[in-house]
Design a protein around this motif. Structure first.
Motif, mmCIF file in Angstrom:
data_model
loop_
_atom_site.group_PDB
_atom_site.id
_atom_site.type_symbol
_atom_site.label_atom_id
_atom_site.label_comp_id
_atom_site.label_asym_id
_atom_site.label_seq_id
_atom_site.Cartn_x
_atom_site.Cartn_y
_atom_site.Cartn_z
ATOM 1 N N VAL A 7 11.424 -8.095 -5.686
ATOM 2 C CA VAL A 7 11.153 -6.654 -5.633
ATOM 3 C C VAL A 7 11.220 -6.072 -4.223
ATOM 4 O O VAL A 7 11.423 -4.866 -4.071
ATOM 5 C CB VAL A 7 9.795 -6.301 -6.286
ATOM 6 N N CYS A 8 11.009 -6.892 -3.193
ATOM 7 C CA CYS A 8 11.063 -6.383 -1.820
ATOM 8 C C CYS A 8 10.972 -7.563 -0.856
ATOM 9 O O CYS A 8 10.835 -8.701 -1.267
ATOM 10 C CB CYS A 8 9.948 -5.372 -1.544
ATOM 11 N N GLN A 9 11.004 -7.244 0.412
ATOM 12 C CA GLN A 9 10.812 -8.230 1.467
ATOM 13 C C GLN A 9 9.395 -8.081 2.024
ATOM 14 O O GLN A 9 8.840 -6.975 2.020
ATOM 15 C CB GLN A 9 11.833 -8.024 2.589
ATOM 16 N N LEU A 10 8.833 -9.160 2.518
ATOM 17 C CA LEU A 10 7.512 -9.107 3.138
ATOM 18 C C LEU A 10 7.481 -8.041 4.226
ATOM 19 O O LEU A 10 6.521 -7.279 4.332
ATOM 20 C CB LEU A 10 7.139 -10.477 3.723
ATOM 21 N N ALA A 11 8.545 -7.948 5.007
ATOM 22 C CA ALA A 11 8.610 -6.979 6.112
ATOM 23 C C ALA A 11 8.573 -5.526 5.627
ATOM 24 O O ALA A 11 8.278 -4.627 6.410
ATOM 25 C CB ALA A 11 9.870 -7.210 6.935
ATOM 26 N N ASP A 12 8.842 -5.295 4.336
ATOM 27 C CA ASP A 12 8.794 -3.934 3.774
ATOM 28 C C ASP A 12 7.370 -3.436 3.559
ATOM 29 O O ASP A 12 7.156 -2.253 3.326
ATOM 30 C CB ASP A 12 9.519 -3.881 2.419
ATOM 31 N N ILE A 13 6.411 -4.349 3.609
ATOM 32 C CA ILE A 13 5.011 -4.003 3.338
ATOM 33 C C ILE A 13 4.242 -4.042 4.649
ATOM 34 O O ILE A 13 4.173 -5.084 5.298
ATOM 35 C CB ILE A 13 4.383 -5.005 2.349
ATOM 36 N N PRO A 14 3.663 -2.924 5.060
ATOM 37 C CA PRO A 14 2.917 -2.929 6.324
ATOM 38 C C PRO A 14 1.654 -3.790 6.234
ATOM 39 O O PRO A 14 1.029 -3.863 5.176
ATOM 40 C CB PRO A 14 2.554 -1.456 6.538
ATOM 41 N N ALA A 15 1.315 -4.451 7.325
ATOM 42 C CA ALA A 15 0.060 -5.209 7.371
ATOM 43 C C ALA A 15 -1.089 -4.257 7.096
ATOM 44 O O ALA A 15 -1.119 -3.141 7.610
ATOM 45 C CB ALA A 15 -0.113 -5.887 8.723
ATOM 46 N N GLN A 16 -2.035 -4.686 6.274
ATOM 47 C CA GLN A 16 -3.179 -3.886 5.838
ATOM 48 C C GLN A 16 -2.712 -2.600 5.154
ATOM 49 O O GLN A 16 -3.340 -1.549 5.273
ATOM 50 C CB GLN A 16 -4.127 -3.576 6.983
ATOM 51 N N GLY A 17 -1.630 -2.707 4.398
ATOM 52 C CA GLY A 17 -1.088 -1.557 3.694
ATOM 53 C C GLY A 17 -0.498 -1.975 2.367
ATOM 54 O O GLY A 17 -0.740 -3.069 1.876
ATOM 55 N N ALA A 18 0.303 -1.069 1.801
ATOM 56 C CA ALA A 18 0.863 -1.314 0.479
ATOM 57 C C ALA A 18 2.249 -0.702 0.350
ATOM 58 O O ALA A 18 2.637 0.179 1.128
ATOM 59 C CB ALA A 18 -0.049 -0.726 -0.594
ATOM 60 N N ARG A 19 2.960 -1.175 -0.637
ATOM 61 C CA ARG A 19 4.242 -0.611 -1.036
ATOM 62 C C ARG A 19 4.161 -0.400 -2.533
ATOM 63 O O ARG A 19 3.612 -1.226 -3.259
ATOM 64 C CB ARG A 19 5.374 -1.581 -0.708
ATOM 65 N N VAL A 20 4.718 0.702 -3.021
ATOM 66 C CA VAL A 20 4.645 1.030 -4.441
ATOM 67 C C VAL A 20 5.969 0.710 -5.120
ATOM 68 O O VAL A 20 7.036 1.076 -4.630
ATOM 69 C CB VAL A 20 4.293 2.523 -4.656
ATOM 70 N N LEU A 21 5.868 0.051 -6.260
ATOM 71 C CA LEU A 21 7.013 -0.205 -7.119
ATOM 72 C C LEU A 21 6.894 0.772 -8.289
ATOM 73 O O LEU A 21 5.998 0.647 -9.128
ATOM 74 C CB LEU A 21 6.996 -1.652 -7.615
ATOM 75 N N LYS A 22 7.764 1.786 -8.303
ATOM 76 C CA LYS A 22 7.751 2.807 -9.353
ATOM 77 C C LYS A 22 8.350 2.225 -10.625
ATOM 78 O O LYS A 22 9.369 1.536 -10.574
ATOM 79 C CB LYS A 22 8.553 4.042 -8.937
ATOM 80 N N ARG A 23 7.714 2.523 -11.771
ATOM 81 C CA ARG A 23 8.212 2.034 -13.055
ATOM 82 C C ARG A 23 8.240 3.181 -14.055
ATOM 83 O O ARG A 23 7.210 3.787 -14.332
ATOM 84 C CB ARG A 23 7.340 0.893 -13.580
ATOM 85 N N GLU A 24 9.387 3.460 -14.574
ATOM 86 C CA GLU A 24 9.574 4.543 -15.535
ATOM 87 C C GLU A 24 8.786 4.254 -16.814
ATOM 88 O O GLU A 24 8.953 3.214 -17.450
ATOM 89 C CB GLU A 24 11.070 4.685 -15.867
ATOM 90 N N GLY A 25 7.896 5.178 -17.170
ATOM 91 C CA GLY A 25 7.130 5.057 -18.404
ATOM 92 C C GLY A 25 6.015 4.037 -18.378
ATOM 93 O O GLY A 25 5.399 3.763 -19.404
ATOM 94 N N LYS A 26 5.748 3.428 -17.229
ATOM 95 C CA LYS A 26 4.685 2.428 -17.099
ATOM 96 C C LYS A 26 3.891 2.721 -15.838
ATOM 97 O O LYS A 26 4.332 3.464 -14.975
ATOM 98 C CB LYS A 26 5.272 1.011 -17.006
#
Length: 104
Positions: A7-26
């Motif tokens: 779904v992503c690379q570790l580097a895409d997520i900031p330390a002490q942060g989050a990344r959102v994976l959008k899901r249609e209808g879920k």
């Protein structure tokens, strides 16, 4: 058999942060990274009022909901006492810098 999806690379997520994976209808998924590079995935919805956990503050192994400061355990999705409730958590693994989730 478990099917893992990159779904992503570790580097895409900031330390002490989050990344959102959008899901249609879920319910969207929030992937959190702690200061020591541990990764966790939860439904991006606080069990209290549905606030976006991905916009909360990560501290240790919990996240504080930005709406009413409920603290949610990143490993289990459980609200920390005295609050009660649980958001769903998703199986996650990391290999060679790539983050994988088990998605339905």
């Amino acid at each position: 058999m478990t099917e893992w999806k990159a779904v992503c690379q570790l580097a895409d997520i900031p330390a002490q942060g989050a990344r959102v994976l959008k899901r249609e209808g879920k319910v969207d998924i929030a992937i959190f990274r702690t200061a020591d590079d541990q990764l966790f995935a939860l439904h991006d919805k606080c069990p209290h009022k549905g606030g976006p956990l991905s916009q909360g503050i990560v501290s240790g192994r919990s996240v504080a909901c930005p709406l009413h400061n409920w603290h949610i355990d990143l490993a289990t999705g459980q609200a920390c006492a005295p609050d009660e409730g649980c958001t769903g958590h998703i199986a996650l693994k990391q290999e060679a810098g790539t983050v994988f989730l088990v998605l339905d």
